[in-house]
Design a protein around this motif. Structure first.
Motif, PDB file in Angstrom:
ATOM      1  N   GLY A 116      -8.472   3.833  -5.719  1.00  0.00           N
ATOM      2  CA  GLY A 116      -9.487   3.254  -4.052  1.00  0.00           C
ATOM      3  C   GLY A 116      -9.697   3.970  -3.330  1.00  0.00           C
ATOM      4  N   PRO A 117     -10.743   3.466  -2.188  1.00  0.00           N
ATOM      5  CA  PRO A 117     -11.833   4.583  -2.156  1.00  0.00           C
ATOM      6  C   PRO A 117     -10.857   5.145  -0.629  1.00  0.00           C
ATOM      7  CG  PRO A 117     -11.978   2.328  -1.736  1.00  0.00           C
ATOM      8  CD  PRO A 117     -11.499   2.422  -2.149  1.00  0.00           C
ATOM      9  N   GLU A 177     -10.449  -9.751  -8.434  1.00  0.00           N
ATOM     10  CA  GLU A 177      -9.028  -8.039  -7.866  1.00  0.00           C
ATOM     11  C   GLU A 177     -10.334  -7.411  -7.031  1.00  0.00           C
ATOM     12  OE1 GLU A 177      -6.535  -6.254 -10.796  1.00  0.00           O
ATOM     13  OE2 GLU A 177      -6.789  -8.005 -10.733  1.00  0.00           O
ATOM     14  N   TRP A 178      -9.587  -6.893  -6.042  1.00  0.00           N
ATOM     15  CA  TRP A 178      -9.842  -4.595  -5.861  1.00  0.00           C
ATOM     16  C   TRP A 178      -8.675  -3.940  -5.015  1.00  0.00           C
ATOM     17  CZ3 TRP A 178     -12.463  -9.576  -4.225  1.00  0.00           C
ATOM     18  CH2 TRP A 178     -13.076  -9.733  -4.119  1.00  0.00           C
ATOM     19  N   ILE A 179      -8.649  -3.367  -5.351  1.00  0.00           N
ATOM     20  CA  ILE A 179      -7.194  -2.323  -5.540  1.00  0.00           C
ATOM     21  C   ILE A 179      -7.516  -1.687  -4.116  1.00  0.00           C
ATOM     22  CG2 ILE A 179      -7.934  -0.332  -6.810  1.00  0.00           C
ATOM     23  CD1 ILE A 179      -5.343  -0.175  -7.586  1.00  0.00           C
ATOM     24  N   TYR A 180      -6.487  -1.144  -3.661  1.00  0.00           N
ATOM     25  CA  TYR A 180      -6.751  -0.271  -2.617  1.00  0.00           C
ATOM     26  C   TYR A 180      -4.717   0.669  -2.165  1.00  0.00           C
ATOM     27  CZ  TYR A 180     -10.867  -3.155  -1.253  1.00  0.00           C
ATOM     28  OH  TYR A 180     -11.915  -3.406  -0.469  1.00  0.00           O
ATOM     29  N   PHE A 181      -5.183   1.215  -2.072  1.00  0.00           N
ATOM     30  CA  PHE A 181      -3.826   2.541  -1.907  1.00  0.00           C
ATOM     31  C   PHE A 181      -4.056   3.207  -0.517  1.00  0.00           C
ATOM     32  CE2 PHE A 181      -0.923   6.002  -1.476  1.00  0.00           C
ATOM     33  CZ  PHE A 181       0.288   5.315  -2.435  1.00  0.00           C
ATOM     34  N   LEU A 182      -2.810   2.317   0.080  1.00  0.00           N
ATOM     35  CA  LEU A 182      -2.250   1.950   1.826  1.00  0.00           C
ATOM     36  C   LEU A 182      -1.224   3.288   2.372  1.00  0.00           C
ATOM     37  CD1 LEU A 182      -3.773  -1.399   2.770  1.00  0.00           C
ATOM     38  CD2 LEU A 182      -5.005   0.991   2.351  1.00  0.00           C
ATOM     39  N   GLY A 303     -14.492   8.316   0.164  1.00  0.00           N
ATOM     40  CA  GLY A 303     -14.725   6.772   0.613  1.00  0.00           C
ATOM     41  C   GLY A 303     -16.071   6.628   0.026  1.00  0.00           C
ATOM     42  N   PRO A 304     -15.050   5.387   0.111  1.00  0.00           N
ATOM     43  CA  PRO A 304     -16.576   3.965  -0.068  1.00  0.00           C
ATOM     44  C   PRO A 304     -17.943   4.677  -0.636  1.00  0.00           C
ATOM     45  CG  PRO A 304     -15.410   3.239   1.818  1.00  0.00           C
ATOM     46  CD  PRO A 304     -15.337   4.124   1.758  1.00  0.00           C
ATOM     47  N   GLU A 305     -18.849   4.856  -1.522  1.00  0.00           N
ATOM     48  CA  GLU A 305     -20.306   4.919  -1.477  1.00  0.00           C
ATOM     49  C   GLU A 305     -20.674   3.391  -1.611  1.00  0.00           C
ATOM     50  OE1 GLU A 305     -19.971   9.402  -0.474  1.00  0.00           O
ATOM     51  OE2 GLU A 305     -21.677   7.934  -0.115  1.00  0.00           O
ATOM     52  N   GLN A 306     -22.245   3.294  -0.604  1.00  0.00           N
ATOM     53  CA  GLN A 306     -22.990   1.824  -1.137  1.00  0.00           C
ATOM     54  C   GLN A 306     -23.440   2.280  -2.342  1.00  0.00           C
ATOM     55  OE1 GLN A 306     -22.228  -0.583   0.209  1.00  0.00           O
ATOM     56  NE2 GLN A 306     -21.017   0.442   1.715  1.00  0.00           N
TER      57      GLN A 306
END
Length: 471
Positions: A116-117, A177-182, A303-306
């Motif tokens: 993820g971002p 669903e959305w995935i993130y590595f935290l 990071g996330p890019e719009q």
């Protein structure tokens, strides 16, 4: 008067002749007996010397024979232990093979990761089993992920905050669903706005998501389970570094539009002290793992890019096995197993030596009635002792047998026990050396000695056949 005197003198002379004949016969008998006695004494002395000369060898041979008899169970025990050793070695090699395959294909096998971002993943494999780390980018994008290398584990002290907004229409009986590595210590806040009742969950890993998909209405299978309607906010603290899925499930019969705003306060690894950096210019990066202290790798994503509709990165992670460890491990475990079984073999043999006396006590109960005979000197010693101790009785028995054999031949007796046991015609007029058995006539005994060379009674080796002469 003269006639009587001549008669008496005739009778005297006849009597004298009779006495003379008797005396000569007695002398002859005495002479033959004396010669036979001398011959037997010479044979006895010669045989005694031979026996005395062989006596040490006889004792040694008897000891060797006894030890050889005891070797049979030891050989069987050793064979069983050897078979058990090889069986355990095969089991050990099979076990190590499966362990190796589990490590190579399972724990340190290839896997695909979805980043993820602002992901920051620490890779720190064991330097004993892993020689290198290789990362391949599956979807080429710019900017892409970066692989860093460190001698020591970098600190998790870089804090960043970013947000994402998603407006989606969730179909009926479906989910999004959305995935993130935290990493541990991060926090995620989700504000929502929805006009119908839907489920909002935060699940750790694919396993948690799969459990929720099986039973969406069950609240205890995920990290955060919520039935949302209208507007609100959900906050969740992250205590363990892992992949987390944020998912919205619609169990209604019509599509539902959901508006979500994710705000993530994430902790990232500090990459300023990295000695290695690879930005996937060749679509893959590889880092060698140092032995024996090891090192660490950190895989990051931008990071996330719009402007990018799907900012997630897909990479393939694989580990190069350290084959020397597996080979040395197989050899070392095999040697240890052989040493252990060698020690057990010696220990069991020592125990067998300790109870050998008890085995000797019960040997007569377990042994055959007649022991095996072959061309050895042990029969000389034992046979001669028994023959010499009963020499007088044996001579009387043989003499009686010979006389009774004559009487049978003359028709005076029908006692067949004194006849030859082979032909039942001639008397028993000989005996075997060294056992001393008298069972056959001289002709049959000679044939037996030439053909079988063993006594038909005791199966001992025949050294000589001696004929009995009666005078």
């Amino acid at each position: 008067m003269e006639e009587p005197s001549s008669s008496s003198s005739s009778s005297s002379s006849s009597h004298g002749a009779f006495i003379s004949r008797d005396t000569s016969g007695a002398a002859a008998t005495s002479s033959s007996s004396a010669s036979q006695v001398r011959e037997e004494e010479d044979d006895h002395n010669q045989y005694q010397q031979h026996t005395d000369f062989r006596h040490p060898e006889v004792e040694t041979h008897e000891i060797g024979t006894s030890y050889g008899a005891n070797l049979s169970p030891f050989d069987e025990v050793s064979t069983i232990i050897r078979d058990d050793t090889w069986s355990c070695i095969i089991v050990l090699l099979t076990f190590w093979f499966f362990v190796s395959m589990t490590l190579i294909l399972g724990v340190y096998g290839s896997s695909s990761l979805e980043l993820g971002p602002n992901s920051s993943i620490l890779l720190q494999p064991s330097p004993i089993f892993v020689q290198s780390v290789k990362v391949e980018e599956l979807n080429i994008s710019s900017p892409g992920p970066v692989l860093y290398g460190f001698y020591n584990t970098p600190p998790l002290d870089t804090e960043t905050t970013w947000s994402e907004t998603h407006t989606v229409s969730v179909p009926a009986d479906s989910h999004q669903e959305w995935i993130y590595f935290l990493n541990g210590g991060s926090q995620i806040s989700i504000s929502y706005s929805v006009y119908s009742s839907v489920f909002l969950i935060i699940a750790q890993g694919k396993e948690g998501l799969a459990q929720w998909l099986e039973e969406p209405t069950y609240p205890n299978t995920t990290l955060s389970w919520n039935l949302i309607h209208g507007s609100g906010m959900i906050e969740q603290d992250i205590s363990k570094s892992s992949s987390y899925y944020v998912s919205v499930g619609n169990l209604n019969t019509e599509d539902v539009e959901v508006q979500l705003n994710f705000t993530v306060n994430a902790l990232l690894y500090n990459t300023s002290a990295a000695y290695y950096k690879c930005s996937f210019k060749d679509a893959s990066c590889s880092l060698k793992i140092l032995f024996p202290n090891g090192n660490a790798a950190v895989l990051t994503s931008p990071g996330p890019e719009q402007d990018i509709p799907n900012a997630n990165q897909y990479v393939k992670l694989s580990y190069g096995p350290r084959w020397a460890t597996y080979i040395v491990g197989i050899g070392g475990m095999t040697v240890l197993m052989l040493v252990a079984f060698n020690f057990l073999n010696k220990f069991r043999c020592t125990n067998e030596d300790g109870i050998r006396v008890q085995q000797e006590d019960f040997r007569s109960e377990r042994g055959p009635l007649l022991s095996y005979k072959d061309e050895d000197q042990s029969s000389w010693g034992s046979s001669y002792d028994s023959a010499s101790n009963d020499e007088g009785g044996l001579e009387d028995f043989l003499a009686a047998g010979s006389l009774e054999g004559k009487s049978v031949r003359d028709g005076e007796s029908n006692n067949t026990r004194r006849l030859c046991a082979i032909c039942f015609d001639a008397p028993r007029d000989c005996f075997f050396l060294p056992c001393g058995h008298c069972v056959a006539c001289f002709d049959c005994a000679t044939r037996i000695a030439e053909a079988a060379a063993t006594c038909p009674i005791c199966r001992r080796n025949i050294k000589k056949v001696r004929k009995i002469f009666t005078v």
